[in-house]
Write an enzyme that holds these catalytic residues in place. Structure first.
Site, mmCIF file in Angstrom:
data_model
loop_
_atom_site.group_PDB
_atom_site.id
_atom_site.type_symbol
_atom_site.label_atom_id
_atom_site.label_comp_id
_atom_site.label_asym_id
_atom_site.label_seq_id
_atom_site.Cartn_x
_atom_site.Cartn_y
_atom_site.Cartn_z
ATOM 1 N N ARG A 1 0.835 -1.214 0.000
ATOM 2 C CA ARG A 1 0.000 0.000 0.000
ATOM 3 C C ARG A 1 0.858 1.249 0.000
ATOM 4 O O ARG A 1 0.526 2.252 -0.642
ATOM 5 C CB ARG A 1 -0.894 0.015 1.241
ATOM 6 C CG ARG A 1 -1.964 -1.023 1.220
ATOM 7 C CD ARG A 1 -2.860 -0.869 2.462
ATOM 8 N NE ARG A 1 -3.624 -2.068 2.610
ATOM 9 C CZ ARG A 1 -3.522 -2.905 3.643
ATOM 10 N NH1 ARG A 1 -2.722 -2.633 4.661
ATOM 11 N NH2 ARG A 1 -4.243 -4.005 3.676
ATOM 12 N N CYS B 1 -2.796 -14.232 -2.828
ATOM 13 C CA CYS B 1 -2.487 -14.716 -1.481
ATOM 14 C C CYS B 1 -2.598 -16.240 -1.430
ATOM 15 O O CYS B 1 -2.700 -16.818 -0.347
ATOM 16 C CB CYS B 1 -3.387 -14.046 -0.447
ATOM 17 S SG CYS B 1 -5.134 -14.270 -0.752
HETATM 18 N N1 SAH Z 1 -7.414 -5.368 -0.624
HETATM 19 C C1 SAH Z 1 -7.858 -5.610 0.735
HETATM 20 C C2 SAH Z 1 -7.963 -7.078 1.076
HETATM 21 C C3 SAH Z 1 -8.840 -7.873 0.157
HETATM 22 S S1 SAH Z 1 -9.318 -9.432 0.783
HETATM 23 C C4 SAH Z 1 -6.938 -4.884 1.705
HETATM 24 O O1 SAH Z 1 -5.902 -4.350 1.285
HETATM 25 O O2 SAH Z 1 -7.257 -4.834 2.882
HETATM 26 C C5 SAH Z 1 -10.394 -9.979 -0.482
HETATM 27 C C6 SAH Z 1 -11.728 -9.242 -0.548
HETATM 28 O O3 SAH Z 1 -12.408 -9.719 -1.706
HETATM 29 C C7 SAH Z 1 -12.669 -9.481 0.611
HETATM 30 O O4 SAH Z 1 -12.981 -8.235 1.190
HETATM 31 C C8 SAH Z 1 -13.944 -10.115 -0.011
HETATM 32 O O5 SAH Z 1 -15.138 -9.578 0.548
HETATM 33 C C9 SAH Z 1 -13.806 -9.695 -1.452
HETATM 34 N N2 SAH Z 1 -14.418 -10.544 -2.487
HETATM 35 C C10 SAH Z 1 -14.375 -11.895 -2.610
HETATM 36 N N3 SAH Z 1 -14.952 -12.289 -3.758
HETATM 37 C C11 SAH Z 1 -15.373 -11.163 -4.392
HETATM 38 C C12 SAH Z 1 -16.024 -10.898 -5.639
HETATM 39 N N4 SAH Z 1 -16.349 -11.897 -6.477
HETATM 40 N N5 SAH Z 1 -16.285 -9.622 -5.975
HETATM 41 C C13 SAH Z 1 -15.950 -8.602 -5.130
HETATM 42 N N6 SAH Z 1 -15.319 -8.801 -3.967
HETATM 43 C C14 SAH Z 1 -15.034 -10.055 -3.594
#
Ligand code: SAH
Length: 396
Positions: free
Chosen positions: A212, A339
């Site tokens: 980030r 991940c």
């Molecule tokens: N980028 C974030 C972490 C992401 S974790 C950070 O920096 O904190 C992955 C995220 O993807 C979760 O919040 C989950 O709700 C979302 N997610 C999972 N499948 C999804 C989909 N098909 N469309 C949109 N969001 C999704």
């Protein structure tokens, strides 16, 4: 103490430092260890390899905790590990600091404590137990963590699925101290607050902290798409870095609502648009509408959860990255994260290359990021390096 004897041909990785003893590597078990008991692991000739906790219902019945034959793995030895984990974070990473009060204090195998993941959120500790051995020692582990961090409250965030696999009762909620409703902390000076009922995993993804920071540095005057945003952490730091316009997309309504509240309190509400949607749909819709961004961040959940899912996972990453690439303007950046531990760095990069073919563009890798160093990885444990973050230039 019971002894677990390994099969010939299955010793080398464990000998070389890999902490996992798989079920198929076990020749025999002397004694009748109860779930969570300390067991000694030996090679076919009886030579000492290490000691860990017995997880009979798991595909990984032992995770090596110590390689010192003189270490009985008692409460004092666990306490020393917790102290060491806290001490080197203070000494080398400056964690915690006034600027960053949220961080991982124990990262399982990487801190010599398999089965324990513990994150500090200001004055609250969030703990996950991932083995029955660690769960059985919950009181002493939490006691040591509270002692070294001074946290006032402790919440358990163990995964229900993992608890069932390991054979313990899943529990989430407050373990000690006052009832906390939200996790309050700072990441590099930005104040964050996440209601407990919104929290995924231990609450927040500290592992992306450094990635980030990189996006914040690149963001001035840019347009940014934060896909799979959770509470919009990439979006918030892009805003702080001076991004002109940011769209954050997540499928969780609670995460989107929390993100919007965080953006409002940081004064970024006018530049970040939070959208609740399925990313796959949203990417296709935006591409069809001719939208383009300077920077597209893709941070999906694990698309290849295990090695068995790798082939399907590669396809999913390829499709997702192709869809993301179609939204990057000529000369812009793709930030593609994975991940999935099973998906290795070079594999992800190759997959992004194939996605570029599909999307009709060229990509050149500029940086490769990984999980922040409060998530250390044992050198002999490649699965431990689960987070990859590829930053690439996109040319049409
Ligand atoms: N980028 C974030 C972490 C992401 S974790 C950070 O920096 O904190 C992955 C995220 O993807 C979760 O919040 C989950 O709700 C979302 N997610 C999972 N499948 C999804 C989909 N098909 N469309 C949109 N969001 C999704």
């Amino acid at each position: 103490m019971s002894t677990v004897r390994l099969r010939a041909g299955h010793v080398q990785p464990v000998w070389a430092g890999h902490p996992w003893v798989f079920a198929q590597a076990i020749e025999s078990v002397d004694g009748a260890p109860a779930p969570g008991d300390v067991v000694t692991v030996v090679d076919p000739r009886g030579n000492f390899l290490g000691r860990g906790y017995w997880s009979p219902s798991s595909a990984i019945p032992v995770r090596i905790v110590t390689r010192d034959p003189g270490d009985p793995l008692d409460a004092a030895s666990v306490g020393r590990r917790v102290e060491a984990a806290a001490a080197w974070r203070r000494a080398w990473l400056g964690l915690p600091s006034d600027e960053t009060t949220g961080y991982r204090i124990v990262h399982g195998e990487g801190d010599g404590l398999p089965g324990v993941v513990a994150d500090v959120y200001g004055e609250t500790l969030s703990v996950q137990f991932t083995t029955i051995g660690a769960k059985r020692r919950q009181e002493e582990i939490v006691g040591h963590l509270v002692r070294v961090t001074g946290c006032r409250a402790v919440v358990e965030t163990s995964s229900e699925r993992v608890a069932r696999l390991e054979g313990f009762e899943p529990h989430t909620g407050v373990l000690r101290g006052p009832d906390v409703a939200s996790l309050e902390f700072r990441e590099r000076g930005l104040a964050l607050s996440i209601p407990l009922e919104v929290a995924q995993k231990t609450g927040y993804y500290f592992d992306q902290r450094d990635n980030r920071a990189r996006i914040e540095d690149l963001a001035r005057d840019r347009t940014v798409l934060d896909a799979f945003s959770y509470v919009g952490a990439f979006a918030l730091f892009a805003a702080r870095g001076g991004a002109r316009r940011i769209v954050a997309i997540d499928s969780s309504p609670a995460a989107i609502a929390t993100g919007a509240a965080l953006a409002a309190s940081a004064g970024y509400a006018d530049r970040i648009e939070f959208v609740r949607a399925d990313v796959r749909r949203a990417l296709a819709d935006m591409a069809a509408a001719g939208e383009r961004f300077d920077v597209v961040v893709l941070d999906p959940p694990k698309l290849a959860p295990t090695v068995k899912d790798l082939e399907a996972g590669r396809k999913a990453y390829r499709r997702l990255n192709a869809a993301g690439l179609r939204l990057v303007r000529d000369g812009g950046l793709l930030v593609s994260c994975s991940c999935s531990a099973a998906m290795r760095q070079d594999d992800l990069q190759r997959t992004i290359g194939l996605a570029a073919r599909d999307a009709g563009c060229h990509v050149a890798v500029l940086w490769v990021g990984q999980q922040a160093p409060d998530h250390p990885v044992l050198a002999s444990f490649p699965e431990g390096r689960y987070l990859k973050c590829v930053v690439a230039r996109v040319d049409r």
